[in-house]
Write an enzyme that holds these catalytic residues in place. Structure first.
Site, PDB file in Angstrom:
ATOM      1  N   LYS A 118     -25.925   0.456  11.578  1.00  0.00           N
ATOM      2  CA  LYS A 118     -26.236   1.679  10.837  1.00  0.00           C
ATOM      3  C   LYS A 118     -27.317   1.383   9.789  1.00  0.00           C
ATOM      4  CE  LYS A 118     -21.622   3.907  10.719  1.00  0.00           C
ATOM      5  NZ  LYS A 118     -20.600   4.401   9.757  1.00  0.00           N
ATOM      6  N   ASN A 175     -20.489  -1.325   6.036  1.00  0.00           N
ATOM      7  CA  ASN A 175     -20.489  -2.714   6.467  1.00  0.00           C
ATOM      8  C   ASN A 175     -20.995  -2.827   7.903  1.00  0.00           C
ATOM      9  OD1 ASN A 175     -19.526  -4.285   4.232  1.00  0.00           O
ATOM     10  ND2 ASN A 175     -17.559  -3.231   4.479  1.00  0.00           N
ATOM     11  N   ASN A 176     -21.551  -1.737   8.422  1.00  0.00           N
ATOM     12  CA  ASN A 176     -22.042  -1.744   9.799  1.00  0.00           C
ATOM     13  C   ASN A 176     -23.558  -1.987   9.785  1.00  0.00           C
ATOM     14  OD1 ASN A 176     -23.074  -0.970  12.325  1.00  0.00           O
ATOM     15  ND2 ASN A 176     -21.329   0.373  12.705  1.00  0.00           N
ATOM     16  N   ASP A 236     -19.697   8.668   7.918  1.00  0.00           N
ATOM     17  CA  ASP A 236     -18.675   8.426   8.921  1.00  0.00           C
ATOM     18  C   ASP A 236     -19.177   9.124  10.182  1.00  0.00           C
ATOM     19  OD1 ASP A 236     -16.062   7.026   8.949  1.00  0.00           O
ATOM     20  OD2 ASP A 236     -15.421   8.874   9.930  1.00  0.00           O
ATOM     21  N   ARG A 276     -27.734  10.657  13.383  1.00  0.00           N
ATOM     22  CA  ARG A 276     -27.952   9.964  12.098  1.00  0.00           C
ATOM     23  C   ARG A 276     -29.273  10.404  11.478  1.00  0.00           C
ATOM     24  NH1 ARG A 276     -26.226   5.711  13.940  1.00  0.00           N
ATOM     25  NH2 ARG A 276     -24.144   6.087  13.120  1.00  0.00           N
ATOM     26  N   GLY A 318     -22.304   0.356  19.540  1.00  0.00           N
ATOM     27  CA  GLY A 318     -21.209   1.301  19.789  1.00  0.00           C
ATOM     28  C   GLY A 318     -21.237   1.880  21.201  1.00  0.00           C
ATOM     29  N   TYR A 319     -21.203   3.196  21.283  1.00  0.00           N
ATOM     30  CA  TYR A 319     -21.133   3.878  22.574  1.00  0.00           C
ATOM     31  C   TYR A 319     -22.515   4.144  23.184  1.00  0.00           C
ATOM     32  CZ  TYR A 319     -16.292   4.667  21.150  1.00  0.00           C
ATOM     33  OH  TYR A 319     -14.983   4.489  20.750  1.00  0.00           O
TER      34      TYR A 319
HETATM   35  P1  ITT Z   1     -18.816   1.678   8.055  1.00  0.00           P
HETATM   36  O1  ITT Z   1     -17.569   2.485   7.909  1.00  0.00           O
HETATM   37  O2  ITT Z   1     -18.750   0.377   7.308  1.00  0.00           O
HETATM   38  O3  ITT Z   1     -20.066   2.454   7.753  1.00  0.00           O
HETATM   39  P2  ITT Z   1     -18.031   1.639  10.858  1.00  0.00           P
HETATM   40  O4  ITT Z   1     -18.586   0.994  12.087  1.00  0.00           O
HETATM   41  O5  ITT Z   1     -16.594   1.389  10.511  1.00  0.00           O
HETATM   42  O6  ITT Z   1     -18.984   1.252   9.607  1.00  0.00           O
HETATM   43  P3  ITT Z   1     -17.435   4.420  11.340  1.00  0.00           P
HETATM   44  O7  ITT Z   1     -16.058   4.281  10.834  1.00  0.00           O
HETATM   45  O8  ITT Z   1     -18.256   5.591  10.912  1.00  0.00           O
HETATM   46  O9  ITT Z   1     -18.338   3.169  10.976  1.00  0.00           O
HETATM   47  O10 ITT Z   1     -17.357   4.361  12.918  1.00  0.00           O
HETATM   48  C1  ITT Z   1     -18.389   4.821  13.679  1.00  0.00           C
HETATM   49  C2  ITT Z   1     -18.207   4.365  15.118  1.00  0.00           C
HETATM   50  O11 ITT Z   1     -18.725   5.430  15.952  1.00  0.00           O
HETATM   51  C3  ITT Z   1     -19.048   3.149  15.420  1.00  0.00           C
HETATM   52  O12 ITT Z   1     -18.314   1.960  15.263  1.00  0.00           O
HETATM   53  C4  ITT Z   1     -19.466   3.391  16.864  1.00  0.00           C
HETATM   54  O13 ITT Z   1     -18.454   2.983  17.726  1.00  0.00           O
HETATM   55  C5  ITT Z   1     -19.566   4.917  16.929  1.00  0.00           C
HETATM   56  N1  ITT Z   1     -20.951   5.345  16.636  1.00  0.00           N
HETATM   57  C6  ITT Z   1     -21.402   6.002  15.529  1.00  0.00           C
HETATM   58  N2  ITT Z   1     -22.718   6.204  15.596  1.00  0.00           N
HETATM   59  C7  ITT Z   1     -23.126   5.668  16.755  1.00  0.00           C
HETATM   60  C8  ITT Z   1     -24.381   5.539  17.389  1.00  0.00           C
HETATM   61  O14 ITT Z   1     -25.500   5.980  16.822  1.00  0.00           O
HETATM   62  N3  ITT Z   1     -24.431   4.927  18.574  1.00  0.00           N
HETATM   63  C9  ITT Z   1     -23.323   4.471  19.158  1.00  0.00           C
HETATM   64  N4  ITT Z   1     -22.095   4.527  18.635  1.00  0.00           N
HETATM   65  C10 ITT Z   1     -21.987   5.125  17.431  1.00  0.00           C
END
Ligand code: ITT
Length: 200
Positions: A13, A9-10, A69, A178, A150-151
């Protein structure tokens, strides 16, 4: 073109992965697959959470799908925020507060080494396969840049002297966790398709 469901749901991504898979696979979002669902991430490893997401969707749709994840692992914080990256400051997906919390915890810490890690779970015919991607780097002392999510504003990948949020999507995709994990998954899928083609 082959279609595959990405159980996420992101939207950030989805955008990154669509770009990486452009011309090779068509990505269907949960929405496009007719699913409105928030999949829980109850486990304490990225592997199990990725599997939970992909298996939930596979059971509902019965077609090939993958989930990932991911998170940021900081050495000086014993791997935190890690699997809790999305909800580090309490609220799922609150990037601004997550960054604030991380910078606060890292005040006075000189060892800034960290890595982004992604684990993909691909389900085909009910069987799971994991693919991992890692991007080493450091945590910046302050936020910089507007791109990404994100970060990204505080992560400086190894070999660059700017944050992911200062990179173009092409620059980020050239080195990102990724991209590395997706590349492994594509290699695996193409190899498998070739093998079954040759058997015909
Ligand atoms: P889904 O589970 O629906 O795929 P989510 O955002 O909940 O989406 P995650 O549980 O995998 O996904 O959490 C990953 C978190 O890690 C994300 O919210 C960011 O804060 C961080 N993150 C992951 N990949 C990143 C990236 O490429 N750049 C910056 N932050 C990232």
């Amino acid at each position: 073109m082959n279609k595959i469901i990405f159980a996420s749901n992101n939207i950030n991504k989805v955008v990154e992965i669509r770009k990486i898979l452009e011309g090779k696979y068509e990505i269907l979002t949960l929405n496009e697959a007719g699913l409105e669902i928030d999949i829980p991430e109850p486990h304490d490893t990225m592997e199990l959470n990725a599997l939970e997401k992909s298996m939930t969707i596979y059971k509902l749709k019965g077609t090939s799908c993958f989930a990932e994840d991911s998170g940021l692992e900081v050495d000086a914080l014993n791997g935190e925020p890690g699997v809790r990256s999305a909800r580090y400051a309490g609220t799922h997906g609150d990037d601004a507060r997550n960054i604030e919390m991380l910078l606060h915890k890292m005040q006075g810490i000189e060892n800034r080494n960290a890595r982004f890690r992604t684990v993909i779970s691909l389900i085909e015919n009910g069987r799971n396969k994991f693919f991992e991607g890692i991007c080493e780097g450091t945590v910046a002392y302050q936020q910089k840049g507007e791109n990404g999510f994100g970060y990204d504003p505080i992560f400086i990948p190894l070999g660059l002297d700017k944050t992911f949020a200062e990179c173009t999507s092409e620059e980020k995709n050239a080195v990102s966790h990724r991209k590395k994990a997706i590349n492994k998954m594509i290699e695996y899928m193409l190899l498998k398709d070739n093998i079954s083609e040759n058997k015909k």
